[in-house]
Design a protein around this motif. Structure first.
Motif, short mmCIF file in Angstrom:
data_model
loop_
_atom_site.label_atom_id
_atom_site.label_comp_id
_atom_site.label_asym_id
_atom_site.label_seq_id
_atom_site.Cartn_x
_atom_site.Cartn_y
_atom_site.Cartn_z
N ASP A 169 0.85 -1.18 0.00
CA ASP A 169 0.00 0.00 0.00
C ASP A 169 0.89 1.24 0.00
OD1 ASP A 169 -1.80 2.01 0.33
OD2 ASP A 169 -2.79 1.17 2.09
N THR A 170 1.25 1.72 -1.20
CA THR A 170 2.17 2.86 -1.29
C THR A 170 1.53 4.13 -0.77
OG1 THR A 170 1.48 3.26 -3.57
CG2 THR A 170 3.41 1.88 -3.24
N CYS A 222 8.74 6.22 -8.92
CA CYS A 222 7.56 6.72 -9.64
C CYS A 222 6.23 6.45 -8.92
CB CYS A 222 7.53 6.19 -11.07
SG CYS A 222 7.43 4.40 -11.23
N PRO A 223 6.06 5.37 -8.13
CA PRO A 223 4.78 5.18 -7.44
C PRO A 223 4.58 6.09 -6.23
CG PRO A 223 5.99 3.09 -7.68
CD PRO A 223 6.95 4.20 -7.91
N PHE A 224 5.60 6.87 -5.85
CA PHE A 224 5.59 7.48 -4.53
C PHE A 224 5.35 8.99 -4.51
CE2 PHE A 224 8.09 3.59 -4.19
CZ PHE A 224 7.48 2.97 -3.12
N GLN A 225 5.06 9.62 -5.65
CA GLN A 225 4.74 11.06 -5.66
C GLN A 225 5.83 11.88 -4.96
OE1 GLN A 225 1.70 12.30 -7.15
NE2 GLN A 225 1.63 10.21 -7.92
#
Length: 286
Positions: A2-3, A40-43
């Protein structure tokens, strides 16, 4: 994974680049490209503190001009690496995100973010790697009054050093540590001692006296800080710039980096020099 939950606090990555060493710009671009690829998934929020803001106008980063701050942060040029903790403190005081400072001569590998976030969520400070005990024997017996930890004495049996090529902190927990690290640097400079790595010893010692847990990010975090490794990577980065680095984009760590390759390059460079071809970049520090 759950990023969204893992990054509810946010992640701010900080680079510091200043002066006239052109190689640092290329290092930063490669480091940033790998950071954004794996992150890239982590804003991510990324900020570059520099005295030449125009250098980074084409990159997806915030840019902060520190040209007026450099004399104060470096104590009028007495110790330029003091700029690093001063910039980290400046960002921590204005930012509730987890703050992660990375040197330019770095890159990120798969699995870095999962390991980093696990460390930060546990309350630890994340660093590059552990070096060892008694990093500055000449300081034996040095005393200082740190603003948060109070009386301090350098003990060769307890003193420790971590590599600060990466320093990841939580502003809610670790502001006193960073403030004390700056005070520790000043105490050492006022004592007349000089060493390139004073700033990372300062952080390490303040983590120790504050009893803060430390997590090391090596090997999912790459840091080519040794001279031979820097020369190898500069050779590779010039080649990367002519191909994959022509237009900036997030990309994985495509440059092969192992001790064996560095050794091979040293042999190759010596042979090239005897043939009148210089393939090495002379590496200097401030």
């Amino acid at each position: 994974m759950d990023t969204a939950a893992m990054t509810a606090r946010g992640l701010t990555f900080i680079y510091v680049e200043y002066g006239d060493m052109e190689r640092l710009q290329l290092e930063l671009r490669y480091s940033l490209s790998t950071l954004l690829y794996w992150g890239c998934p982590f804003q991510l929020d990324v900020v570059v503190y520099t005295d030449k803001p125009a250098r980074y106008g084409d990159l997806p980063v915030r840019v902060v001009d520190i040209s007026r701050d450099i004399p104060e942060f470096s104590r009028s040029g007495l110790y330029h690496h003091r700029i690093k903790p001063c910039v980290l403190l400046k960002e921590m005081e204005a930012n509730s995100n987890y703050c992660v400072m990375a040197d330019t001569d770095t890159f990120f590998r798969e699995g870095f973010f999962e390991k980093l976030l696990a460390a930060l969520r546990s309350g630890a400070v994340a660093v590059d790697r552990r070096h060892g005990r008694n990093p500055f024997p000449a300081l034996a017996g040095l005393t200082a009054d740190l603003p948060n930890a109070g009386p301090y004495r350098y003990d060769p049996k307890l003193a420790i050093e971590y590599n600060s090529g990466l320093t990841a902190v939580d502003p809610k927990l670790h502001l006193p540590v960073v403030r004390d690290a700056i005070a520790w640097i000043d105490a050492v400079l006022d004592h007349g001692a000089r060493l390139l790595t004073i700033e990372q010893i300062a952080l390490s010692e303040c983590l120790r006296v504050h009893a803060i847990a430390v997590a090391t990010m090596h090997p999912v975090f790459g840091h080519y800080y040794r001279v031979a490794h820097k020369r190898y990577m500069q050779w590779q980065l010039r080649r990367w710039k002519a191909t994959d680095g022509r237009l900036f984009r997030p990309q994985p760590d495509t440059i092969p980096y192992t001790r064996l390759r560095v050794r091979w390059f040293r042999i190759f460079a010596k042979i090239s020099a005897t043939l009148g071809r210089n393939v090495e970049t002379q590496t200097r520090w401030r």
